[in-house]
Scaffold this active site. Sequence first.
Site, PDB file in Angstrom:
ATOM      1  N   ARG A 145       0.840  -1.217   0.000  1.00 37.31           N
ATOM      2  CA  ARG A 145       0.000   0.000   0.000  1.00 37.31           C
ATOM      3  C   ARG A 145       0.871   1.262   0.000  1.00 37.31           C
ATOM      4  O   ARG A 145       0.937   1.986  -0.994  1.00 37.31           O
ATOM      5  CB  ARG A 145      -0.951  -0.020   1.222  1.00 37.31           C
ATOM      6  CG  ARG A 145      -2.050   1.028   1.166  1.00 37.31           C
ATOM      7  CD  ARG A 145      -1.617   2.420   1.579  1.00 37.31           C
ATOM      8  NE  ARG A 145      -1.022   2.493   2.908  1.00 37.31           N
ATOM      9  CZ  ARG A 145      -0.418   3.582   3.371  1.00 37.31           C
ATOM     10  NH1 ARG A 145      -0.327   4.673   2.636  1.00 37.31           N
ATOM     11  NH2 ARG A 145       0.139   3.591   4.577  1.00 37.31           N
ATOM     12  N   ASP A 146       1.570   1.521   1.086  1.00 38.75           N
ATOM     13  CA  ASP A 146       2.345   2.769   1.183  1.00 38.75           C
ATOM     14  C   ASP A 146       3.431   2.799   0.114  1.00 38.75           C
ATOM     15  O   ASP A 146       3.729   3.854  -0.459  1.00 38.75           O
ATOM     16  CB  ASP A 146       2.986   2.868   2.576  1.00 38.75           C
ATOM     17  CG  ASP A 146       3.285   4.295   2.994  1.00 38.75           C
ATOM     18  OD1 ASP A 146       3.192   5.198   2.164  1.00 38.75           O
ATOM     19  OD2 ASP A 146       3.622   4.505   4.178  1.00 38.75           O
TER      20      ASP A 146
ATOM     21  N   HIS B  22       9.280   6.939   7.766  1.00 38.20           N
ATOM     22  CA  HIS B  22       9.858   7.108   6.429  1.00 38.20           C
ATOM     23  C   HIS B  22      11.330   7.470   6.637  1.00 38.20           C
ATOM     24  O   HIS B  22      11.722   8.006   7.678  1.00 38.20           O
ATOM     25  CB  HIS B  22       9.076   8.161   5.653  1.00 38.20           C
ATOM     26  CG  HIS B  22       7.727   7.647   5.205  1.00 38.20           C
ATOM     27  ND1 HIS B  22       7.488   7.219   3.928  1.00 38.20           N
ATOM     28  CD2 HIS B  22       6.575   7.458   5.883  1.00 38.20           C
ATOM     29  CE1 HIS B  22       6.235   6.801   3.838  1.00 38.20           C
ATOM     30  NE2 HIS B  22       5.655   6.934   5.018  1.00 38.20           N
TER      31      HIS B  22
ATOM     32  N   HIS C  32       5.958   4.366  12.445  1.00 40.04           N
ATOM     33  CA  HIS C  32       5.872   4.287  10.982  1.00 40.04           C
ATOM     34  C   HIS C  32       6.845   5.343  10.446  1.00 40.04           C
ATOM     35  O   HIS C  32       6.507   6.518  10.344  1.00 40.04           O
ATOM     36  CB  HIS C  32       4.424   4.584  10.590  1.00 40.04           C
ATOM     37  CG  HIS C  32       4.134   4.619   9.127  1.00 40.04           C
ATOM     38  ND1 HIS C  32       3.454   3.596   8.480  1.00 40.04           N
ATOM     39  CD2 HIS C  32       4.373   5.557   8.181  1.00 40.04           C
ATOM     40  CE1 HIS C  32       3.295   3.918   7.209  1.00 40.04           C
ATOM     41  NE2 HIS C  32       3.843   5.108   6.999  1.00 40.04           N
TER      42      HIS C  32
ATOM     43  N   ASN D 182       9.158   4.191   3.223  1.00 41.50           N
ATOM     44  CA  ASN D 182       9.347   3.761   4.604  1.00 41.50           C
ATOM     45  C   ASN D 182      10.708   3.092   4.704  1.00 41.50           C
ATOM     46  O   ASN D 182      11.270   2.638   3.711  1.00 41.50           O
ATOM     47  CB  ASN D 182       8.298   2.707   4.988  1.00 41.50           C
ATOM     48  CG  ASN D 182       6.937   3.300   5.132  1.00 41.50           C
ATOM     49  OD1 ASN D 182       6.269   3.519   4.144  1.00 41.50           O
ATOM     50  ND2 ASN D 182       6.554   3.583   6.352  1.00 41.50           N
TER      51      ASN D 182
ATOM     52  N   CYS E  77       4.611   9.215  -0.016  1.00 40.32           N
ATOM     53  CA  CYS E  77       3.221   9.647  -0.019  1.00 40.32           C
ATOM     54  C   CYS E  77       3.066  10.690  -1.120  1.00 40.32           C
ATOM     55  O   CYS E  77       3.851  11.638  -1.185  1.00 40.32           O
ATOM     56  CB  CYS E  77       2.830  10.224   1.341  1.00 40.32           C
ATOM     57  SG  CYS E  77       1.175  10.925   1.342  1.00 40.32           S
TER      58      CYS E  77
END
Length: 312
Positions: free
Chosen positions: A20-21, A224, A222, A264, A255
């Site tokens: 996803r990310d 990055h 989380h 990430n 993002c």
Amino acid sequence: MDLSNMATPSTVKLVEVGPRDGLQNETSAVSTADKINLINALVDAGVRYIEAGSFVSPRSVPQMADSDQVFAGLSPVPGVTYAALTPNLKGFERAIQSGASQSRAGQSRAMEVAVFASASEGFSQKNINCSIAESLTRFEPLMRAASEQGIAVRGYVSCVVGCPYDGTVAPEQTIAVSRALLEMGCYEISLGDTIGVGTPGHFKRLLDPLLTHIAVDKLAVHCHDTYGQALANICTALEYGIATVDASVAGLGGCPYALNATGNVASEDVVYMLHGMGISTGIDLDKLIAAGQFISAVLGKPTNSKVARAKG
Ligand code: HMG
Ligand code: MG
């Protein structure tokens, strides 16, 4: 905070957000079949929690437009949870309608959703087109529907130390949004350093006051890795007892609403570090590296995992 009586966890739950990310930010198109192949490779490596896609506006994030087909193609595996990012009730309903909690064969599949708010107004407006307060209001019907259907909801708070639009973010802002999400029924808050500007100092200044309000077992990090601080920040979080860490295989992603933010921290690098610290993850590092090599080949670019490069 006095860390002397706080134990670094002996086991860490890795939340794999690459599908996803990671993939939401890739410019090259990845087929639905390759997304499913990646997720299956991660499961095979022992990853037990995978954020497999998002049900956001396909106009905003076209890379996730096929999430319904991705979920429909996932196999139920005992102990494996697939999660979907959902910004509002519409996204939640799409996740349910796409059969995200049921496979074609009708077997139930462990499924969760995640809502995402921001600690800063600037990012909230750019990312989800509303204020922080409005975003919380939008989550209310989603939270009710999830509760009625017995689906657990994870909560993200973005920009916990810094925002690409508003600059430095005060701990009080992150604490307020985190508490609001927990009060609404999220079982866990993932603290997002969306643009990777945080350092161990920033995380200490955040976690000291935050942990006077929120129990450590309700927190995840989380990170990055834009400024190369992610592993150091994760170590800091571990020292405070945080035992859930988000990461992205091959260090994919970023993002679309945080330009210049890189992916990430790479899952491979996190797992290598944790195992070296004697912390178990249940993950086979070589298989994880293979999953990262697979998606890097699909994308036609080198991995961002230092461990994968060193071992490759
Ligand atoms: P909006 O324009 O304010 O919403 O978007 P709206 O309710 O006014 O609806 C506008 C249109 O979008 C309508 O369509 C809706 O039907 C449609 P139209 O009538 O114009 O044809 N729509 C949807 N379509 C599909 N699925 C939905 C949905 N909702 C509305 N769920 C919205 C608000 C949040 C939907 C939009 O701004 C959006 O999708 N933004 C994308 C946000 C996103 O995915 N960002 C990246 C993920 S967050 C992230 O990466 C950070 C994180 O990793 C943590 C960290 O690193 O910090 C989680
Ligand atoms: Mg993120």
